[in-house]
Write an enzyme that holds these catalytic residues in place. Structure first.
Site, PDB file in Angstrom:
ATOM      1  N   THR A   1      -1.622   1.422   6.424  1.00 35.13           N
ATOM      2  CA  THR A   1      -1.000   0.354   5.646  1.00 35.13           C
ATOM      3  C   THR A   1      -0.789  -0.842   6.561  1.00 35.13           C
ATOM      4  O   THR A   1      -0.609  -0.669   7.766  1.00 35.13           O
ATOM      5  CB  THR A   1       0.346   0.813   5.036  1.00 35.13           C
ATOM      6  OG1 THR A   1       1.148  -0.332   4.704  1.00 35.13           O
ATOM      7  CG2 THR A   1       1.145   1.682   5.983  1.00 35.13           C
ATOM      8  N   GLY A   2      -0.817  -2.029   5.991  1.00 35.80           N
ATOM      9  CA  GLY A   2      -0.601  -3.218   6.807  1.00 35.80           C
ATOM     10  C   GLY A   2      -1.601  -4.308   6.474  1.00 35.80           C
ATOM     11  O   GLY A   2      -2.196  -4.315   5.386  1.00 35.80           O
ATOM     12  N   HIS A   3      -1.778  -5.201   7.403  1.00 33.69           N
ATOM     13  CA  HIS A   3      -2.626  -6.375   7.204  1.00 33.69           C
ATOM     14  C   HIS A   3      -4.101  -5.966   7.230  1.00 33.69           C
ATOM     15  O   HIS A   3      -4.682  -5.752   8.290  1.00 33.69           O
ATOM     16  CB  HIS A   3      -2.319  -7.390   8.303  1.00 33.69           C
ATOM     17  CG  HIS A   3      -2.944  -8.721   8.076  1.00 33.69           C
ATOM     18  ND1 HIS A   3      -2.426  -9.885   8.578  1.00 33.69           N
ATOM     19  CD2 HIS A   3      -4.046  -9.087   7.386  1.00 33.69           C
ATOM     20  CE1 HIS A   3      -3.191 -10.902   8.216  1.00 33.69           C
ATOM     21  NE2 HIS A   3      -4.186 -10.433   7.495  1.00 33.69           N
ATOM     22  N   GLY A   4      -4.689  -5.878   6.043  1.00 35.19           N
ATOM     23  CA  GLY A   4      -6.000  -5.261   5.901  1.00 35.19           C
ATOM     24  C   GLY A   4      -7.095  -5.862   6.760  1.00 35.19           C
ATOM     25  O   GLY A   4      -7.894  -5.150   7.365  1.00 35.19           O
TER      26      GLY A   4
ATOM     27  N   THR B   1       0.811  -1.210   0.000  1.00 33.51           N
ATOM     28  CA  THR B   1       0.000   0.000   0.000  1.00 33.51           C
ATOM     29  C   THR B   1       0.853   1.272   0.000  1.00 33.51           C
ATOM     30  O   THR B   1       1.946   1.301   0.541  1.00 33.51           O
ATOM     31  CB  THR B   1      -0.958   0.011   1.221  1.00 33.51           C
ATOM     32  OG1 THR B   1      -1.657  -1.215   1.276  1.00 33.51           O
ATOM     33  CG2 THR B   1      -1.938   1.148   1.181  1.00 33.51           C
TER      34      THR B   1
ATOM     35  N   ASP C   1      -8.458  -3.307   3.585  1.00 30.35           N
ATOM     36  CA  ASP C   1      -8.884  -2.099   4.295  1.00 30.35           C
ATOM     37  C   ASP C   1      -8.819  -0.850   3.439  1.00 30.35           C
ATOM     38  O   ASP C   1      -9.556   0.119   3.688  1.00 30.35           O
ATOM     39  CB  ASP C   1      -7.973  -1.876   5.515  1.00 30.35           C
ATOM     40  CG  ASP C   1      -6.522  -1.685   5.080  1.00 30.35           C
ATOM     41  OD1 ASP C   1      -5.967  -2.626   4.476  1.00 30.35           O
ATOM     42  OD2 ASP C   1      -5.968  -0.596   5.291  1.00 30.35           O
TER      43      ASP C   1
ATOM     44  N   ARG D   1     -10.836 -10.620  -3.239  1.00 30.57           N
ATOM     45  CA  ARG D   1     -10.521 -10.156  -1.882  1.00 30.57           C
ATOM     46  C   ARG D   1     -10.291  -8.639  -1.892  1.00 30.57           C
ATOM     47  O   ARG D   1      -9.578  -8.105  -2.728  1.00 30.57           O
ATOM     48  CB  ARG D   1      -9.269 -10.860  -1.372  1.00 30.57           C
ATOM     49  CG  ARG D   1      -8.818 -10.441   0.025  1.00 30.57           C
ATOM     50  CD  ARG D   1      -7.805  -9.314   0.006  1.00 30.57           C
ATOM     51  NE  ARG D   1      -7.271  -9.023   1.334  1.00 30.57           N
ATOM     52  CZ  ARG D   1      -6.484  -7.985   1.593  1.00 30.57           C
ATOM     53  NH1 ARG D   1      -6.144  -7.149   0.632  1.00 30.57           N
ATOM     54  NH2 ARG D   1      -6.033  -7.765   2.809  1.00 30.57           N
ATOM     55  N   VAL D   2     -10.897  -7.961  -0.937  1.00 25.67           N
ATOM     56  CA  VAL D   2     -10.703  -6.522  -0.780  1.00 25.67           C
ATOM     57  C   VAL D   2     -10.241  -6.272   0.649  1.00 25.67           C
ATOM     58  O   VAL D   2     -10.811  -6.825   1.596  1.00 25.67           O
ATOM     59  CB  VAL D   2     -12.009  -5.744  -1.066  1.00 25.67           C
ATOM     60  CG1 VAL D   2     -11.848  -4.267  -0.732  1.00 25.67           C
ATOM     61  CG2 VAL D   2     -12.409  -5.910  -2.537  1.00 25.67           C
TER      62      VAL D   2
HETATM   63  N1  GLY Z   1      -3.458  -2.870   3.524  1.00 27.26           N
HETATM   64  C1  GLY Z   1      -3.758  -3.329   2.248  1.00 27.26           C
HETATM   65  C2  GLY Z   1      -4.472  -4.592   2.207  1.00 27.26           C
HETATM   66  O1  GLY Z   1      -4.456  -5.366   3.154  1.00 27.26           O
HETATM   67  O2  GLY Z   1      -5.074  -4.855   1.192  1.00 27.26           O
END
Ligand code: GLY
Length: 289
Positions: free
Chosen positions: A210-213, A159, A190, A187-188
């Site tokens: 940014t990071g684990h959505g 991101t 955050d 898949r979508v």
């Molecule tokens: N932060 C971006 C995603 O997990 O898609």
């Protein structure tokens, strides 16, 4: 009416190799994006224009997971998400799971400005792009071979984003991503979600995450930062507190950039690195990771 301007950009929090040329390239891209935004703001441009311009430059950088250089999904396709938000009106525009778009952030802005909706996904978003004559590209134009196959390849970031305060006191955020490597088609994360991937409110702050959505969404992290600012925390303290909350409540990793309505910035992450750059007023560009 404020007399301060500020812009801060990030190139994604993640397990970056601190000694890699790739990280140097990412920091350089952040510097260029912050500088372009600063110049625009100094010329009287809007926060919205500044964050869009900055994120377009980051989307063009092949070592960052957005636009060209996005991670392919399990099918080898590139599906991207982007969000833009105007802190003056709370208007937002977003696209999710869009393919063959070189600059998703600009399509998100067109959604905000030219539709009655806030989020368009997949085929519908692409049909809107075609309807308004928005430039399309081929998947091959977005694929960077290094990102495709090797488990150890890639930028180790995820991101890109920008937040800005303009001379009239307006705040804005832009966030754009290719999402997770080898994600399921459809898949979508955050990034395109208001409050999760970004939030901007002239009364508090503008934030890009940014990071684990899947984990960032759980605590609606960008809105959480704005709520901390509303409660009296500085931009830096609010960002750090939200990252701590992310870790405590979800075990998640990620990063945040924040600018508040006074032009104070916050930077926090709990990953190996998060390339970033910012400028305050007409000051020099400061970078870090
Ligand atoms: N932060 C971006 C995603 O997990 O898609």
């Amino acid at each position: 009416m404020g007399d301060k301007i500020a812009i801060i950009v990030h190139g994604g929090a993640g397990a970056w190799n601190l000694a890699s040329a790739r990280l140097v390239t990412a920091i350089t891209a952040c510097r260029e994006a912050a500088q372009a935004g600063q110049q625009l703001l100094m010329a009287g441009g809007s926060a919205l224009d500044a964050v869009e311009t900055a994120v377009r430059l980051l989307e063009a950088c092949p070592v960052l997971d957005a636009g060209r250089g996005s991670y392919p999904n399990r099918n080898g396709d590139i599906e991207m998400d982007a969000l833009i938000m105007d802190g003056r009106t709370l208007d937002s525009g977003a696209v999710a799971a869009v393919q063959r778009i070189r600059y998703p952030i600009s399509l998100a802005r067109r959604v905000m400005q030219e539709t009655k909706h806030a989020l368009l996904v997949g085929a519908g978003a692409e049909a809107f792009a075609d309807q308004i004559g928005f430039p399309r590209c081929e998947t091959a134009d977005l694929l960077v071979p290094e990102m495709e196959t090797s488990p150890s390849a890639g930028p180790y970031g995820d991101t890109v984003g920008a937040v800005a305060l303009d001379a009239t006191g307006n705040l804005a955020v832009a966030t754009s991503t290719g999402g997770m490597r080898r994600k399921m088609p459809g898949r979508v994360g955050d990034s395109p979600l208001v409050g999760a991937g970004g939030y901007a409110d002239n009364r508090t702050a503008a934030v890009s995450a940014t990071g684990h959505g899947e984990l960032l969404m759980k605590i609606v992290i960008s809105k959480q930062v704005c709520d901390f600012v509303a409660a009296g925390l500085t931009a830096q303290a609010a960002s750090e507190t939200a990252i701590r909350l992310l870790a405590e409540r979800t075990g998640g990793t990620g990063g945040l950039i924040t600018v508040d309505r006074f032009g104070q910035v916050g930077i926090a992450f709990n990953t190996a690195a998060m390339p970033y750059a910012f400028s305050l007023g007409d000051g020099k560009i400061v970078d870090g990771r």
